[in-house]
Scaffold this motif. Structure first.
Motif, PDB file in Angstrom:
ATOM      1  N   LEU A   8     -10.010  10.270  -7.246  1.00  0.00           N
ATOM      2  CA  LEU A   8     -10.009   9.153  -6.298  1.00  0.00           C
ATOM      3  C   LEU A   8      -9.758   7.829  -7.009  1.00  0.00           C
ATOM      4  O   LEU A   8      -8.930   7.015  -6.568  1.00  0.00           O
ATOM      5  CB  LEU A   8     -11.342   9.114  -5.554  1.00  0.00           C
ATOM      6  CG  LEU A   8     -11.535   7.948  -4.576  1.00  0.00           C
ATOM      7  CD1 LEU A   8     -10.484   7.991  -3.472  1.00  0.00           C
ATOM      8  CD2 LEU A   8     -12.935   7.980  -3.968  1.00  0.00           C
ATOM      9  N   GLN A  11      -6.077   7.479  -8.054  1.00  0.00           N
ATOM     10  CA  GLN A  11      -5.186   7.123  -6.952  1.00  0.00           C
ATOM     11  C   GLN A  11      -5.359   5.665  -6.534  1.00  0.00           C
ATOM     12  O   GLN A  11      -4.377   4.963  -6.261  1.00  0.00           O
ATOM     13  CB  GLN A  11      -5.438   8.054  -5.759  1.00  0.00           C
ATOM     14  CG  GLN A  11      -4.896   9.460  -5.937  1.00  0.00           C
ATOM     15  CD  GLN A  11      -3.385   9.490  -6.028  1.00  0.00           C
ATOM     16  OE1 GLN A  11      -2.693   8.816  -5.272  1.00  0.00           O
ATOM     17  NE2 GLN A  11      -2.864  10.279  -6.967  1.00  0.00           N
ATOM     18  N   VAL A  12      -6.605   5.197  -6.500  1.00  0.00           N
ATOM     19  CA  VAL A  12      -6.863   3.791  -6.158  1.00  0.00           C
ATOM     20  C   VAL A  12      -6.254   2.871  -7.208  1.00  0.00           C
ATOM     21  O   VAL A  12      -5.662   1.828  -6.882  1.00  0.00           O
ATOM     22  CB  VAL A  12      -8.377   3.552  -6.019  1.00  0.00           C
ATOM     23  CG1 VAL A  12      -8.676   2.056  -5.902  1.00  0.00           C
ATOM     24  CG2 VAL A  12      -8.922   4.289  -4.802  1.00  0.00           C
ATOM     25  N   ALA A  16      -3.501  -0.033  -6.640  1.00  0.00           N
ATOM     26  CA  ALA A  16      -3.741  -1.418  -7.062  1.00  0.00           C
ATOM     27  C   ALA A  16      -2.586  -1.932  -7.918  1.00  0.00           C
ATOM     28  O   ALA A  16      -2.154  -3.088  -7.779  1.00  0.00           O
ATOM     29  CB  ALA A  16      -5.058  -1.500  -7.829  1.00  0.00           C
ATOM     30  N   GLN A  37       3.182   3.685  -7.970  1.00  0.00           N
ATOM     31  CA  GLN A  37       1.836   4.185  -7.687  1.00  0.00           C
ATOM     32  C   GLN A  37       1.596   5.537  -8.347  1.00  0.00           C
ATOM     33  O   GLN A  37       0.527   5.780  -8.937  1.00  0.00           O
ATOM     34  CB  GLN A  37       1.625   4.311  -6.170  1.00  0.00           C
ATOM     35  CG  GLN A  37       0.185   4.579  -5.753  1.00  0.00           C
ATOM     36  CD  GLN A  37      -0.226   6.035  -5.872  1.00  0.00           C
ATOM     37  OE1 GLN A  37       0.626   6.918  -5.876  1.00  0.00           O
ATOM     38  NE2 GLN A  37      -1.527   6.282  -5.963  1.00  0.00           N
TER      39      GLN A  37
END
Length: 248
Positions: A8, A11-12, A16, A37
């Protein structure tokens, strides 16, 4: 840190990075942002020491999501794909043991390690039985047991082994069943559970039995022998003989 939390956060972090570059005007357009990304998430996963098999997942996750969205598929397709993945990988996110399939070169190498007398071999995390079927055909005098927790891979292995009297495919937790009756226990798992695998082997296997691990050695313990399989994977089999030192 739990693997799911690492995933998680990775991926964040990728999102960002893509957002920051878009705000700065350095990247524009859907697919360039998706690529940024994906790369950012993969780099973040590497920095968090995620298992190697997480890296291609991070690299492909958002590109596949965006690509699938453009196909305008029925929601049932996504549900079916999710259910299939769950049935195949089951608790991999918790155990950190992905699906690895042993090849025929490895099966031949393992066959050479079996004693000349009738013996019993247990494959913990047997997958679809890719190791066990060649062994069962090559050594009809021996008995082979595979234990697999994921329902889909266990079912495939069970169906492919139909009619093989010396091969038993069982569904269950590899740590839940006793190992006392086996001459050789084969593991192709991941580095994560190997310390626990060794503890169980040392506690339950008879002296003279062998724990054989494909690719992943037992941490902190030198193997008694190493077999170079000679396949394209450059597979190594790490062998640990059970004796007095195992129980000390």
């Amino acid at each position: 840190m739990p693997p799911a939390l690492k995933a998680l956060l990775s991926q964040v972090a990728g999102l960002a990075i893509a957002f920051a570059l878009a705000r700065a005007g350095l990247v524009a357009g859907l697919w360039p942002l998706v690529g940024v990304q994906a790369l950012g998430a993969t780099v973040a996963a590497t920095a968090l020491n995620s298992a190697r098999w997480w890296l291609p997942i991070h690299l492909c996750f958002l590109p596949l999501v965006v690509g699938a969205h453009g196909l305008d598929l029925h929601p049932g397709v996504y549900l079916g794909a999710f259910v299939l993945l769950v049935l195949v990988y089951w608790t991999s996110f918790r155990t950190q043991v992905p699906l690895y399939l042993s090849n025929r070169d490895t099966a031949r190498a393992v066959a050479e390690l079996l004693p000349a007398r009738p013996a019993r071999l247990l494959d913990i995390g047997a997958g679809t039985g890719s190791l066990l079927r060649p062994l069962a055909r090559a050594r009809p005098d021996c008995h082979f047991t595979g234990v697999e927790l994921a329902p889909a891979t266990w079912l495939v292995g069970r169906l492919l082994a139909a009619g093989m009297a010396n091969l038993d495919c069982q569904r269950g937790d590899l740590f839940a069943r006793p190992w006392h009756d086996y001459d050789l226990v084969y593991a192709f798992l991941s580095p994560v559970p190997m310390a626990e695998v060794w503890q169980k082997a040392a506690r339950e296997l008879r002296p003279g039995s062998v724990l054989l691990s494909n690719s992943f050695p037992v941490p902190g313990r030198e193997a008694d022998f190493v077999v170079e399989v000679g396949d394209r994977r450059a597979t190594r089999l790490y062998g640990y003989r059970i004796g007095q030192r195992a129980h000390a």
